[in-house]
Design a protein around this motif. Structure first.
Motif, short mmCIF file in Angstrom:
data_model
loop_
_atom_site.label_atom_id
_atom_site.label_comp_id
_atom_site.label_asym_id
_atom_site.label_seq_id
_atom_site.Cartn_x
_atom_site.Cartn_y
_atom_site.Cartn_z
N SER A 58 0.82 -1.21 0.00
CA SER A 58 0.00 0.00 0.00
C SER A 58 0.86 1.27 0.00
N HIS A 59 2.17 1.11 0.16
CA HIS A 59 3.13 2.22 0.13
C HIS A 59 2.79 3.32 1.14
N ARG A 60 2.41 2.93 2.35
CA ARG A 60 2.14 3.91 3.40
C ARG A 60 3.43 4.62 3.76
N THR A 61 3.41 5.93 3.65
CA THR A 61 4.60 6.73 3.91
C THR A 61 5.01 6.61 5.38
N VAL A 62 6.29 6.28 5.59
CA VAL A 62 6.83 6.19 6.94
C VAL A 62 7.97 7.17 7.17
N ALA A 63 8.47 7.77 6.07
CA ALA A 63 9.55 8.74 6.21
C ALA A 63 9.60 9.62 4.97
N LEU A 64 10.20 10.80 5.15
CA LEU A 64 10.43 11.74 4.06
C LEU A 64 11.93 11.98 3.95
N HIS A 65 12.40 12.10 2.72
CA HIS A 65 13.82 12.32 2.45
C HIS A 65 13.94 13.65 1.71
N SER A 66 14.86 14.50 2.17
CA SER A 66 15.00 15.81 1.54
C SER A 66 16.44 16.32 1.66
N ARG A 67 16.60 17.60 1.29
CA ARG A 67 17.92 18.23 1.27
C ARG A 67 18.59 18.09 2.62
N GLY A 68 19.87 17.88 2.56
CA GLY A 68 20.68 17.73 3.77
C GLY A 68 21.87 16.82 3.49
N SER A 80 11.60 11.02 14.55
CA SER A 80 13.05 10.89 14.60
C SER A 80 13.64 11.24 13.24
N ALA A 81 14.92 11.60 13.22
CA ALA A 81 15.55 12.02 11.97
C ALA A 81 17.03 11.67 11.98
N VAL A 82 17.57 11.56 10.77
CA VAL A 82 19.01 11.34 10.61
C VAL A 82 19.49 12.18 9.43
N ASN A 83 20.60 12.89 9.65
CA ASN A 83 21.32 13.61 8.59
C ASN A 83 22.54 12.76 8.26
N ALA A 84 23.00 12.84 7.01
CA ALA A 84 24.14 12.03 6.62
C ALA A 84 24.92 12.71 5.51
N ALA A 85 26.12 12.21 5.28
CA ALA A 85 26.97 12.68 4.20
C ALA A 85 27.51 11.46 3.44
#
Length: 183
Positions: free
Chosen positions: A89-99, A109-114
């Motif tokens: 059903s592709h229920r959204t569990v997270a969003l990915h954006s600039r960073g 909760s969130a995680v930034n990465a390089a």
């Protein structure tokens, strides 16, 4: 959601993250079970260092947005939604954006990465190994150490030249895997 349904979701590894009802410890167990059944196939250059354990496997779809800089397309930002890998059903569990940053829509909760390594693929954006630079919260992304972007499709900048401040968004999909230090 009733306890019986929670147990079914957990034991069938449809990941509790998609349902958004279980604590992050259970989410990690569900994702690990999913990994054991489906495996995570990554190029050698993108292998996560020993001492880390897989805690989440998510499918993603979105866009890579490029902006014109001096007549050349340069990546401006990604924008994607993530769902549990086997959630039809592709229920959204997270969003990915600039960073880049990933933010749980379930627990905040969130995680930034390089990016620390990449593996080019013809006709698509490269697969990546990213190392966490910061996390927040106590949920599914708390304590994440590494992220892999695998199974990429699309998202490549246009081959044409550009002018002015043009922008273009190119659809892409990928699988994101999340790791935490083994305890």
């Amino acid at each position: 959601m009733k306890l019986a349904k929670r147990l079914i979701l957990t034991t069938t590894a449809l990941t509790a993250v998609a349902a958004g009802t279980l604590l992050s410890a259970t989410v990690g167990q569900a994702a690990t079970v999913q990994s054991a059944r489906h495996g995570v196939d990554a190029p050698a250059a993108l292998k996560v260092p020993d001492g880390n354990r897989l805690t989440g496997v998510f499918s993603a779809a979105g866009v890579q947005t490029y902006t014109c800089t001096d007549g050349v397309w340069k990546l401006l930002e990604p924008a994607a939604t993530l769902w549990a890998k086997n959630d039809r059903s592709h229920r959204t569990v997270a969003l990915h954006s600039r960073g880049p940053v990933w933010v749980s829509t379930v627990d905040g909760s969130a995680v930034n990465a390089a990016a620390i390594a990449n593996s080019p693929k013809t006709g698509t954006i490269p697969e990546l190994l990213l190392q966490s630079t910061a996390t927040r919260g106590t949920g599914v992304f708390a304590g994440v150490s590494y992220i892999q972007r695998l199974n990429t499709h699309g998202g490549v900048a246009p081959a044409t030249t550009c002018t002015g401040t043009d922008q273009v968004s190119v659809p892409y999909s990928a699988t994101y895997t999340f790791y935490k230090p083994a305890k």
